[in-house]
Design a protein around this motif. Sequence first.
Motif, PDB file in Angstrom:
ATOM      1  N   LEU A   1      -3.274 -22.950  -9.321  1.00 42.08           N
ATOM      2  CA  LEU A   1      -4.266 -22.675  -8.873  1.00 42.08           C
ATOM      3  C   LEU A   1      -4.344 -23.157  -7.149  1.00 42.08           C
ATOM      4  CD1 LEU A   1      -6.849 -20.823  -9.281  1.00 42.08           C
ATOM      5  CD2 LEU A   1      -8.327 -22.683  -9.827  1.00 42.08           C
ATOM      6  N   SER A   2      -3.815 -24.092  -6.963  1.00 45.24           N
ATOM      7  CA  SER A   2      -3.678 -24.831  -5.825  1.00 45.24           C
ATOM      8  C   SER A   2      -2.650 -24.015  -4.975  1.00 45.24           C
ATOM      9  CB  SER A   2      -3.302 -26.148  -5.986  1.00 45.24           C
ATOM     10  OG  SER A   2      -4.053 -27.079  -7.021  1.00 45.24           O
ATOM     11  N   GLY A   3      -1.921 -23.079  -5.478  1.00 45.30           N
ATOM     12  CA  GLY A   3      -0.930 -22.433  -4.764  1.00 45.30           C
ATOM     13  C   GLY A   3      -1.660 -21.220  -4.001  1.00 45.30           C
ATOM     14  N   PHE A   4      -2.628 -21.037  -4.360  1.00 39.41           N
ATOM     15  CA  PHE A   4      -3.417 -19.782  -3.658  1.00 39.41           C
ATOM     16  C   PHE A   4      -4.150 -20.185  -2.551  1.00 39.41           C
ATOM     17  CE2 PHE A   4      -3.459 -18.410  -8.210  1.00 39.41           C
ATOM     18  CZ  PHE A   4      -2.853 -17.219  -8.245  1.00 39.41           C
ATOM     19  N   THR A   5      -4.235 -19.530  -1.373  1.00 42.46           N
ATOM     20  CA  THR A   5      -4.831 -19.704  -0.197  1.00 42.46           C
ATOM     21  C   THR A   5      -6.465 -19.644  -0.507  1.00 42.46           C
ATOM     22  OG1 THR A   5      -3.148 -18.754   0.977  1.00 42.46           O
ATOM     23  CG2 THR A   5      -5.290 -18.986   2.151  1.00 42.46           C
TER      24      THR A   5
ATOM     25  N   MET B   1     -15.907 -25.207  -5.465  1.00 46.77           N
ATOM     26  CA  MET B   1     -15.351 -23.746  -6.144  1.00 46.77           C
ATOM     27  C   MET B   1     -16.277 -23.466  -7.379  1.00 46.77           C
ATOM     28  SD  MET B   1     -11.115 -23.676  -6.219  1.00 46.77           S
ATOM     29  CE  MET B   1     -11.391 -22.509  -7.510  1.00 46.77           C
ATOM     30  N   ILE B   2     -16.042 -24.300  -8.431  1.00 48.10           N
ATOM     31  CA  ILE B   2     -16.923 -23.850  -9.713  1.00 48.10           C
ATOM     32  C   ILE B   2     -17.373 -25.413 -10.495  1.00 48.10           C
ATOM     33  CG2 ILE B   2     -16.104 -21.398 -10.114  1.00 48.10           C
ATOM     34  CD1 ILE B   2     -14.037 -22.695 -12.104  1.00 48.10           C
ATOM     35  N   SER B   3     -17.947 -25.073 -11.594  1.00 45.15           N
ATOM     36  CA  SER B   3     -18.186 -26.207 -12.450  1.00 45.15           C
ATOM     37  C   SER B   3     -17.255 -26.114 -13.795  1.00 45.15           C
ATOM     38  CB  SER B   3     -19.621 -26.685 -12.774  1.00 45.15           C
ATOM     39  OG  SER B   3     -20.078 -27.313 -11.479  1.00 45.15           O
ATOM     40  N   VAL B   4     -16.585 -27.153 -14.044  1.00 50.05           N
ATOM     41  CA  VAL B   4     -15.826 -27.116 -15.167  1.00 50.05           C
ATOM     42  C   VAL B   4     -16.304 -28.027 -16.279  1.00 50.05           C
ATOM     43  CG1 VAL B   4     -13.433 -27.290 -16.231  1.00 50.05           C
ATOM     44  CG2 VAL B   4     -13.777 -26.433 -13.998  1.00 50.05           C
ATOM     45  N   ASP B   5     -16.656 -27.259 -17.612  1.00 49.42           N
ATOM     46  CA  ASP B   5     -17.132 -28.073 -18.623  1.00 49.42           C
ATOM     47  C   ASP B   5     -16.126 -29.027 -19.343  1.00 49.42           C
ATOM     48  OD1 ASP B   5     -19.691 -27.280 -18.224  1.00 49.42           O
ATOM     49  OD2 ASP B   5     -19.617 -25.650 -19.669  1.00 49.42           O
ATOM     50  N   LEU B   6     -16.157 -30.352 -19.341  1.00 48.09           N
ATOM     51  CA  LEU B   6     -15.091 -31.072 -19.940  1.00 48.09           C
ATOM     52  C   LEU B   6     -15.814 -31.952 -21.056  1.00 48.09           C
ATOM     53  CD1 LEU B   6     -13.325 -32.603 -16.696  1.00 48.09           C
ATOM     54  CD2 LEU B   6     -12.595 -30.731 -18.280  1.00 48.09           C
TER      55      LEU B   6
ATOM     56  N   PRO C   1      -8.440 -19.594  -3.938  1.00 45.89           N
ATOM     57  CA  PRO C   1      -8.376 -19.808  -5.547  1.00 45.89           C
ATOM     58  C   PRO C   1      -9.590 -18.951  -6.099  1.00 45.89           C
ATOM     59  CG  PRO C   1      -8.407 -21.765  -4.337  1.00 45.89           C
ATOM     60  CD  PRO C   1      -8.154 -21.046  -3.424  1.00 45.89           C
ATOM     61  N   THR C   2     -10.531 -19.070  -5.495  1.00 39.68           N
ATOM     62  CA  THR C   2     -12.149 -18.335  -5.887  1.00 39.68           C
ATOM     63  C   THR C   2     -11.609 -16.882  -6.146  1.00 39.68           C
ATOM     64  OG1 THR C   2     -12.901 -18.497  -3.702  1.00 39.68           O
ATOM     65  CG2 THR C   2     -13.497 -20.252  -5.153  1.00 39.68           C
ATOM     66  N   CYS C   3     -10.954 -16.374  -5.113  1.00 35.23           N
ATOM     67  CA  CYS C   3     -10.537 -15.089  -5.218  1.00 35.23           C
ATOM     68  C   CYS C   3      -9.903 -14.659  -6.445  1.00 35.23           C
ATOM     69  CB  CYS C   3     -10.101 -14.374  -3.915  1.00 35.23           C
ATOM     70  SG  CYS C   3     -11.072 -14.595  -2.674  1.00 35.23           S
ATOM     71  N   PHE C   4      -8.944 -15.402  -6.635  1.00 35.52           N
ATOM     72  CA  PHE C   4      -8.013 -15.320  -7.961  1.00 35.52           C
ATOM     73  C   PHE C   4      -8.913 -15.434  -9.109  1.00 35.52           C
ATOM     74  CE2 PHE C   4      -5.704 -17.126 -11.551  1.00 35.52           C
ATOM     75  CZ  PHE C   4      -4.871 -16.102 -11.642  1.00 35.52           C
ATOM     76  N   LEU C   5      -9.801 -16.269  -9.218  1.00 34.63           N
ATOM     77  CA  LEU C   5     -10.726 -16.557 -10.426  1.00 34.63           C
ATOM     78  C   LEU C   5     -11.603 -15.214 -10.680  1.00 34.63           C
ATOM     79  CD1 LEU C   5     -11.480 -20.140 -10.648  1.00 34.63           C
ATOM     80  CD2 LEU C   5      -9.911 -19.119 -11.900  1.00 34.63           C
TER      81      LEU C   5
ATOM     82  N   TYR D   1     -19.553 -32.805 -19.948  1.00 31.26           N
ATOM     83  CA  TYR D   1     -19.544 -33.050 -18.475  1.00 31.26           C
ATOM     84  C   TYR D   1     -19.491 -31.719 -17.585  1.00 31.26           C
ATOM     85  CZ  TYR D   1     -19.087 -34.885 -13.787  1.00 31.26           C
ATOM     86  OH  TYR D   1     -19.146 -35.151 -12.571  1.00 31.26           O
ATOM     87  N   SER D   2     -20.261 -31.346 -16.791  1.00 31.80           N
ATOM     88  CA  SER D   2     -19.895 -30.202 -15.966  1.00 31.80           C
ATOM     89  C   SER D   2     -19.329 -30.553 -14.715  1.00 31.80           C
ATOM     90  CB  SER D   2     -21.327 -29.505 -15.760  1.00 31.80           C
ATOM     91  OG  SER D   2     -20.929 -28.202 -15.266  1.00 31.80           O
ATOM     92  N   SER D   3     -17.996 -30.746 -14.712  1.00 33.01           N
ATOM     93  CA  SER D   3     -17.579 -31.267 -13.642  1.00 33.01           C
ATOM     94  C   SER D   3     -17.143 -30.602 -12.466  1.00 33.01           C
ATOM     95  CB  SER D   3     -15.915 -32.024 -13.881  1.00 33.01           C
ATOM     96  OG  SER D   3     -15.379 -32.294 -12.935  1.00 33.01           O
ATOM     97  N   PRO D   4     -17.802 -30.819 -11.196  1.00 37.02           N
ATOM     98  CA  PRO D   4     -17.323 -29.848 -10.134  1.00 37.02           C
ATOM     99  C   PRO D   4     -15.827 -29.803  -9.916  1.00 37.02           C
ATOM    100  CG  PRO D   4     -18.250 -31.958  -9.508  1.00 37.02           C
ATOM    101  CD  PRO D   4     -18.311 -32.022 -10.832  1.00 37.02           C
ATOM    102  N   LEU D   5     -15.447 -28.581  -9.528  1.00 31.99           N
ATOM    103  CA  LEU D   5     -14.056 -28.469  -9.154  1.00 31.99           C
ATOM    104  C   LEU D   5     -14.000 -28.264  -7.582  1.00 31.99           C
ATOM    105  CD1 LEU D   5     -10.878 -27.911  -9.598  1.00 31.99           C
ATOM    106  CD2 LEU D   5     -11.427 -25.502 -10.306  1.00 31.99           C
ATOM    107  N   TYR D   6     -13.102 -29.091  -6.853  1.00 32.20           N
ATOM    108  CA  TYR D   6     -13.160 -28.804  -5.252  1.00 32.20           C
ATOM    109  C   TYR D   6     -11.737 -28.571  -4.946  1.00 32.20           C
ATOM    110  CZ  TYR D   6     -17.695 -31.551  -5.440  1.00 32.20           C
ATOM    111  OH  TYR D   6     -18.929 -31.644  -5.409  1.00 32.20           O
ATOM    112  N   LEU D   7     -11.500 -27.977  -3.918  1.00 35.41           N
ATOM    113  CA  LEU D   7     -10.075 -27.430  -3.398  1.00 35.41           C
ATOM    114  C   LEU D   7      -9.369 -28.901  -2.610  1.00 35.41           C
ATOM    115  CD1 LEU D   7     -11.313 -24.489  -0.895  1.00 35.41           C
ATOM    116  CD2 LEU D   7      -9.861 -24.410  -3.068  1.00 35.41           C
TER     117      LEU D   7
END
Length: 190
Positions: free
Chosen positions: A42-46, A162-167, A48-52, A142-148
């Motif tokens: 995912l980091s390889g996209f300029t 970007m989004i929150s990821v549940d862990l 990544p939110t558009c990919f998701l 835990y709803s972890s924020p995902l940052y670029l």
Amino acid sequence: PDAWKKTYPSLKPLGSWMRDLVQRVEELNQWITGSYPSVYWLSGFTYPTCFLTAVLQTTARRDAIPIDTLSWDFSVVNLNESEIAQPPKDGVYIKGIFLEGAGWDFDNGCLTEPEPQELIVSMPILHFKPVENKKKSARGLYSSPLYLYPLRTGTRERPSYMISVDLKAGAHDSDVYVKRGTALLLALDQ
């Protein structure tokens, strides 16, 4: 150089930035010469939110449902990338995410206390699966924020969140991780 900053956001020094660029080119070259990967970096996209968003859109079109009714369900895949031969039936496998402010228990698939002087750990592969009408996060998550990148505020032109990821929160309540500022990062500043 300033002109290079327009390619993709990064806080890395030039040497690390170049290594990252080479890795991005190699990933895209594999797509051109082969087929879609089983695991996406995912980091390889300029953007990544558009990919998701594209993954959500593909699912919505396939299932003939409005994209607004879809959200994400996350699960940990405790396999190496080389052990994953096929992409998932729904969603995508994502690699290259880092966890800051906590440790990761690979055996139990949950957050844990970090090792001494361990600020950032690599996460295992995550399965981002589109689901319809997901309920609120269950207890123990835990709803972890995902940052670029580590600069969590981002810039005026490009926010970092970007989004929150549940862990799975593991032995602690999710409030412990909120107070620590535990977050997932797509890229580091080194």
